[in-house]
Design a protein around this motif. Structure first.
Motif, PDB file in Angstrom:
ATOM      1  N   GLN A 161       0.859  -1.190   0.000  1.00 30.98           N
ATOM      2  CA  GLN A 161       0.000   0.000   0.000  1.00 30.98           C
ATOM      3  C   GLN A 161       0.891   1.234   0.000  1.00 30.98           C
ATOM      4  OE1 GLN A 161      -2.618   0.165   3.370  1.00 30.98           O
ATOM      5  NE2 GLN A 161      -3.815   1.889   2.574  1.00 30.98           N
ATOM      6  N   THR A 162       0.806   2.009  -1.081  1.00 27.84           N
ATOM      7  CA  THR A 162       1.664   3.187  -1.234  1.00 27.84           C
ATOM      8  C   THR A 162       0.865   4.462  -0.979  1.00 27.84           C
ATOM      9  OG1 THR A 162       3.032   2.046  -2.870  1.00 27.84           O
ATOM     10  CG2 THR A 162       3.195   4.446  -2.786  1.00 27.84           C
ATOM     11  N   TYR A 163       1.476   5.379  -0.191  1.00 28.85           N
ATOM     12  CA  TYR A 163       0.827   6.647   0.153  1.00 28.85           C
ATOM     13  C   TYR A 163       1.414   7.808  -0.650  1.00 28.85           C
ATOM     14  CZ  TYR A 163      -1.563   4.429   4.064  1.00 28.85           C
ATOM     15  OH  TYR A 163      -2.377   3.632   4.818  1.00 28.85           O
ATOM     16  N   SER A 164       0.680   8.916  -0.639  1.00 27.42           N
ATOM     17  CA  SER A 164       1.085  10.094  -1.414  1.00 27.42           C
ATOM     18  C   SER A 164       2.367  10.724  -0.903  1.00 27.42           C
ATOM     19  CB  SER A 164      -0.043  11.140  -1.413  1.00 27.42           C
ATOM     20  OG  SER A 164      -0.424  11.466  -0.081  1.00 27.42           O
ATOM     21  N   ASP A 165       2.757  10.439   0.345  1.00 29.14           N
ATOM     22  CA  ASP A 165       4.006  10.979   0.880  1.00 29.14           C
ATOM     23  C   ASP A 165       5.193  10.040   0.643  1.00 29.14           C
ATOM     24  OD1 ASP A 165       3.410   8.941   2.607  1.00 29.14           O
ATOM     25  OD2 ASP A 165       3.364  10.163   4.430  1.00 29.14           O
ATOM     26  N   GLY A 166       4.953   8.970  -0.110  1.00 31.68           N
ATOM     27  CA  GLY A 166       6.027   8.028  -0.434  1.00 31.68           C
ATOM     28  C   GLY A 166       6.108   6.818   0.473  1.00 31.68           C
ATOM     29  N   LYS A 167       5.379   6.820   1.572  1.00 31.80           N
ATOM     30  CA  LYS A 167       5.415   5.695   2.495  1.00 31.80           C
ATOM     31  C   LYS A 167       4.782   4.462   1.875  1.00 31.80           C
ATOM     32  CE  LYS A 167       3.798   4.222   7.079  1.00 31.80           C
ATOM     33  NZ  LYS A 167       3.063   4.628   8.303  1.00 31.80           N
ATOM     34  N   VAL A 168       5.422   3.301   2.087  1.00 30.59           N
ATOM     35  CA  VAL A 168       4.896   2.034   1.587  1.00 30.59           C
ATOM     36  C   VAL A 168       4.681   1.092   2.773  1.00 30.59           C
ATOM     37  CG1 VAL A 168       5.280   0.032   0.108  1.00 30.59           C
ATOM     38  CG2 VAL A 168       6.080   2.298  -0.625  1.00 30.59           C
ATOM     39  N   VAL A 169       3.447   0.651   2.961  1.00 31.21           N
ATOM     40  CA  VAL A 169       3.137  -0.314   4.022  1.00 31.21           C
ATOM     41  C   VAL A 169       3.066  -1.690   3.374  1.00 31.21           C
ATOM     42  CG1 VAL A 169       1.501  -1.012   5.793  1.00 31.21           C
ATOM     43  CG2 VAL A 169       1.860   1.412   5.320  1.00 31.21           C
ATOM     44  N   ARG A 170       3.845  -2.623   3.915  1.00 39.16           N
ATOM     45  CA  ARG A 170       3.940  -3.966   3.343  1.00 39.16           C
ATOM     46  C   ARG A 170       3.093  -4.939   4.166  1.00 39.16           C
ATOM     47  NH1 ARG A 170       8.288  -4.004  -0.171  1.00 39.16           N
ATOM     48  NH2 ARG A 170       9.558  -2.119  -0.090  1.00 39.16           N
ATOM     49  N   TRP A 171       1.950  -5.287   3.632  1.00 35.51           N
ATOM     50  CA  TRP A 171       1.069  -6.265   4.279  1.00 35.51           C
ATOM     51  C   TRP A 171       1.478  -7.649   3.780  1.00 35.51           C
ATOM     52  CZ3 TRP A 171      -1.691  -3.971   7.961  1.00 35.51           C
ATOM     53  CH2 TRP A 171      -1.997  -2.625   7.814  1.00 35.51           C
ATOM     54  N   ILE A 172       2.562  -8.172   4.363  1.00 36.97           N
ATOM     55  CA  ILE A 172       3.162  -9.395   3.820  1.00 36.97           C
ATOM     56  C   ILE A 172       3.450 -10.452   4.890  1.00 36.97           C
ATOM     57  CG2 ILE A 172       4.221  -8.133   1.911  1.00 36.97           C
ATOM     58  CD1 ILE A 172       6.864  -8.240   3.425  1.00 36.97           C
ATOM     59  N   GLU A 173       3.184 -10.157   6.149  1.00 37.57           N
ATOM     60  CA  GLU A 173       3.542 -11.086   7.218  1.00 37.57           C
ATOM     61  C   GLU A 173       2.507 -12.206   7.346  1.00 37.57           C
ATOM     62  OE1 GLU A 173       5.597  -9.003  10.752  1.00 37.57           O
ATOM     63  OE2 GLU A 173       4.110  -7.555  10.025  1.00 37.57           O
TER      64      GLU A 173
END
Length: 241
Positions: free
Chosen positions: A148-160
């Motif tokens: 999940q990529t945000y407009s501020d460049g942050k990427v949350v990895r829902w992979i666990e």
């Protein structure tokens, strides 16, 4: 009098902290990327998976969502439902082990779907629907790792991966459980075919309702403890007077 006021203040503090803890925990749970329904019959055919993506940031919008489909147990016949404002890119991969079906041997399957161009704002969520032709019948569950990529460049990895008997990880991947059933059976539990969207919506709504009732029960319990504390404090004050 001093004891009563002190007891009331303490009870109020405990209630506030407990309620905040409950709501915080609920917020974390609701912020996860999930797949709906969360269960299908093994080998089910002609169904729909809905990937629900909430925005958990206050100062940034979600601008891209990447869902990775397993290729060791491939989902066959994947089709993407158009979403207003979003562009979907579908990536296919050649399978290491081709899958034999009634319609022939399948050598390629969808391995990734990327949605971009739209925005999910703070306090909102977006459902991304994916139709499938057939689910695998040789595994108990499917994990869909998601970025999940945000407009501020942050990427949350829902992979666990969630381990059996262990606490849920911080960023769990959406998981679809596959239950015992007849391969190719179109009637899957907790789901609906594309011609029955209301049933799918009802399944998602039931899940949210159950969570909401659970939270309400916890809050009610906290308020009950506060009331008991107040009663005890008043009783002690009356006896001392």
């Amino acid at each position: 009098m001093f004891s009563t006021r002190t007891a009331l203040r303490r009870a109020g503090t405990v209630a506030a902290l407990a309620a905040a803890g409950v709501l915080t925990a609920a917020g974390v749970a609701f912020a996860h990327v999930t797949v709906h329904p969360d269960s299908y019959a093994k080998g089910a055919t002609d169904g729909v998976l809905t990937f629900r993506v909430p925005n958990e940031e206050d100062a940034a919008d979600t601008t891209k969502v990447q869902v990775f489909l397993p290729t060791d147990h491939p989902v066959l016949g994947v089709l993407v439902t158009p979403q207003d404002g979003w562009t979907a890119k579908v990536t296919t991969t050649r399978l290491k082990s081709p899958v034999k079906t009634d319609d022939g041997t399948i050598t390629d399957a969808v391995s990734q779907i990327t949605w971009s161009g739209g925005r999910i704002r703070s306090g909102e969520y977006q459902d991304f629907d994916v139709a499938f032709g057939q689910l695998p019948d040789d595994t108990a569950q499917l994990g869909f790792k998601t970025l999940q990529t945000y407009s501020d460049g942050k990427v949350v990895r829902w992979i666990e991966e969630t381990q059996k008997g262990a606490e849920e990880p911080e960023n769990p991947a959406p998981v679809l459980k596959l239950t015992a059933g007849t391969a190719g059976d179109e009637s899957a539990p907790m789901t609906a075919s594309p011609s029955e969207p209301k049933a799918t919506a009802k399944a998602s709504s039931s899940d949210s309702t159950a969570r909401g009732l659970g939270i309400a029960g916890l809050v009610a319990g906290v308020l009950g403890l506060v009331a008991a504390g107040v009663a005890i404090a008043r009783g002690r004050s009356a006896r001392s007077s």
